[in-house]
Design an enzyme around this catalytic site. Sequence first.
Site, short mmCIF file in Angstrom:
data_model
loop_
_atom_site.label_atom_id
_atom_site.label_comp_id
_atom_site.label_asym_id
_atom_site.label_seq_id
_atom_site.Cartn_x
_atom_site.Cartn_y
_atom_site.Cartn_z
N LYS A 237 37.89 39.02 49.72
CA LYS A 237 36.63 39.51 49.15
C LYS A 237 35.67 38.32 49.12
O LYS A 237 35.87 37.38 48.35
CB LYS A 237 36.85 40.07 47.75
CG LYS A 237 35.58 40.63 47.14
CD LYS A 237 35.86 41.33 45.83
CE LYS A 237 34.67 42.13 45.35
NZ LYS A 237 33.49 41.32 45.10
N GLU A 285 29.52 40.71 55.15
CA GLU A 285 29.03 39.90 54.04
C GLU A 285 28.48 38.58 54.61
O GLU A 285 29.18 37.92 55.40
CB GLU A 285 30.21 39.64 53.08
CG GLU A 285 29.86 38.97 51.80
CD GLU A 285 29.62 39.95 50.62
OE1 GLU A 285 29.65 41.18 50.81
OE2 GLU A 285 29.39 39.43 49.52
N LYS A 429 39.02 46.63 44.85
CA LYS A 429 38.82 45.18 44.81
C LYS A 429 39.76 44.56 43.80
O LYS A 429 39.95 45.10 42.71
CB LYS A 429 37.36 44.85 44.50
CG LYS A 429 36.81 45.51 43.28
CD LYS A 429 35.31 45.33 43.18
CE LYS A 429 34.78 46.09 41.97
NZ LYS A 429 33.34 46.23 41.96
P1 AMP Z 1 31.58 44.15 43.44
O1 AMP Z 1 30.22 43.57 43.75
O2 AMP Z 1 32.42 43.27 42.58
O3 AMP Z 1 31.48 45.57 42.99
O4 AMP Z 1 32.39 44.22 44.81
C1 AMP Z 1 31.94 44.93 45.89
C2 AMP Z 1 31.27 43.99 46.85
O5 AMP Z 1 32.21 43.14 47.44
C3 AMP Z 1 30.65 44.65 48.02
O6 AMP Z 1 29.37 45.13 47.79
C4 AMP Z 1 30.59 43.53 49.05
O7 AMP Z 1 29.36 42.87 48.95
C5 AMP Z 1 31.65 42.58 48.61
N1 AMP Z 1 32.66 42.33 49.61
C6 AMP Z 1 33.15 41.09 49.83
N2 AMP Z 1 34.09 41.10 50.77
C7 AMP Z 1 34.23 42.38 51.18
C8 AMP Z 1 35.08 43.00 52.15
N3 AMP Z 1 35.98 42.33 52.85
N4 AMP Z 1 34.93 44.34 52.29
C9 AMP Z 1 34.02 45.05 51.57
N5 AMP Z 1 33.20 44.50 50.66
C10 AMP Z 1 33.30 43.18 50.45
#
Ligand code: AMP
Length: 573
Positions: A237, A285, A429
């Site tokens: 992530k 990203e 996540k």
């Molecule tokens: P959060 O902002 O904590 O809700 O996590 C979701 C965000 O993680 C997404 O909007 C992406 O910007 C980010 N993200 C980072 N790495 C990834 C990945 N490998 N796949 C999908 N989203 C990702």
Amino acid sequence: MQRFADACERIGSTTRKNEKIAILAGYFVGRRVEEAALSAVFLSGRPFPMRDERTLDVGAVLLWRAVSSVAGMSFEGLEVAYRRHGDLGNVAEELLIGRALVGSTLSLEEVRAAFDAIAAVTGPAAKLALLERLLRRATAREAKLLVKIITGELRIGLKESLVEDAIARAFNAPAAAVRRANMLRGDVGEVLGLAAEGRLDEARLVLFHPTGFQLASPAESAEDALERIAEAVIEDKYDGIRAHAHIGEGRVRLFSRTRDDVTRSFPELLPELSGLPEGTILDGEIVAWREGHAMPFSALTRRLGRKVVSAAIQREVPVAFLIFDVMAVDGQLVIDRPLSERRALLDDLLGRAQRVAAAPVMGQLSLFGEGTRVGPEARLVRAPSYVARTAEELDALFELARARGNEGLMVKDPASLYAPGRRGRAWLKVKRALSTLDVVVTAVELGHGKRAGLLSDYSFAVRDGDTLLDVGKAFSGLTDAEIIANTKWFMAHAIGQRGGRMLVEPRMVLEVAFDAVMQSDRHASGYALRFPRILRMRPDKTVEEIDTLEAVREIYAKQHGVKVRGEEEGEAA
Ligand code: AMP
């Protein structure tokens, strides 16, 4: 416009989604198609369709000036009303009652023509004159709606997805077909027209308008993530800026999650992306990236919002686009294919491009070991994916991801379709345990919206010896009852005023959670918290017991410490 305003009123008066859709569908059916199409756009809170690149370029100051002039009221007067409503549209309505026209004469076509004209002229004076002319032709209620459309939200609880549902209901079309057509065309008004004529399946993809992103839900734990998804695709992530890249017609554009065009912030990605085939939409990203490793998110902020990103900044904060999904290939939308197929399409697409790094070897710290085609200087990187069968294996991957400077892991269901704008269970996540700090409230401000009139925005500080140093500001997390009680307490414990903030006796201790600590010169402490929210009040704690600046520094060091250099070579866990 009167009927439009009536419909808005009725939609706003119910909280039930289904009723909102029914009212709107009824309204659409009862109007001429052209008129219904225009209102579909306005109802999604925009003056122009999503695909349209024009903006009104009317900022808050200009809008306040227009309302103040049409209402014949000073800024101060407006401010008093604003505190009551927390919304300039409602302020306009209140102040214009008894002043504005009583009978409606304005048509939606005329509103659209006025928006066209405002977008076309340059300079605040010309825009202001047009804006005032438009507001003077409106009734108080219409002025309210115009102001709201200009500020980008009607606040009647209507998202574009509900407008799509209403179109489906009005014209007897499947909601999925409406959504898909809207995603392809980026113009909900045009889609209404197609639905009315039963021609939704004729919609073809137009690039260069922002669409929704598939989002993730938090997993409780590694076990939880693996239990929910069999044979999951696991990726790091990345802590950067989520972006869609549109490629075609010899152009490349990057859109962020807030649907902003961020192309100009990342000039060095463009030549690389333009080498990919026409009609492609990629999802990934953008990460601050040096020698094949992620840098802290805070580095990226230096890039954003700049008109020109100088060569010096490009050198100081290099970036890479970590690509993990594809939404369109050869001009065809592929979002309704399972992730496993989209991944194969992506590999094929990127495999044809010369400068995209191949996936690294499993279990290796560095992304660029043996077997990768390009080196750490690559700007486009196929985000590697891993497999884990047990919670221990997943934990090991998590540690590696953290050691690479990433936030945690994403666990994705290979059978899942791409669902734009949805936060589902298909993507999970796995992040670090939440960091928290005990802090004391030092100053408060009036809130907005439903919290208008209440002191609901709190600035808070940590301790450095006997000194209190602010580290952040939060406005979410407490119940309404707590905010009301606290407002009374703050009134009784005010000790001064500074720049619109009421300074209060530093006695109220809170526990705040946050995503990360960043360096910042916004606060006296030199640090700021990313996404702070109030977890709970801590009446059991005194200001002497709150966390110290030292603790903030430690968290910062832990989160941003250079852990990778030197350890990486040869490490194969
Ligand atoms: P959060 O902002 O904590 O809700 O996590 C979701 C965000 O993680 C997404 O909007 C992406 O910007 C980010 N993200 C980072 N790495 C990834 C990945 N490998 N796949 C999908 N989203 C990702």
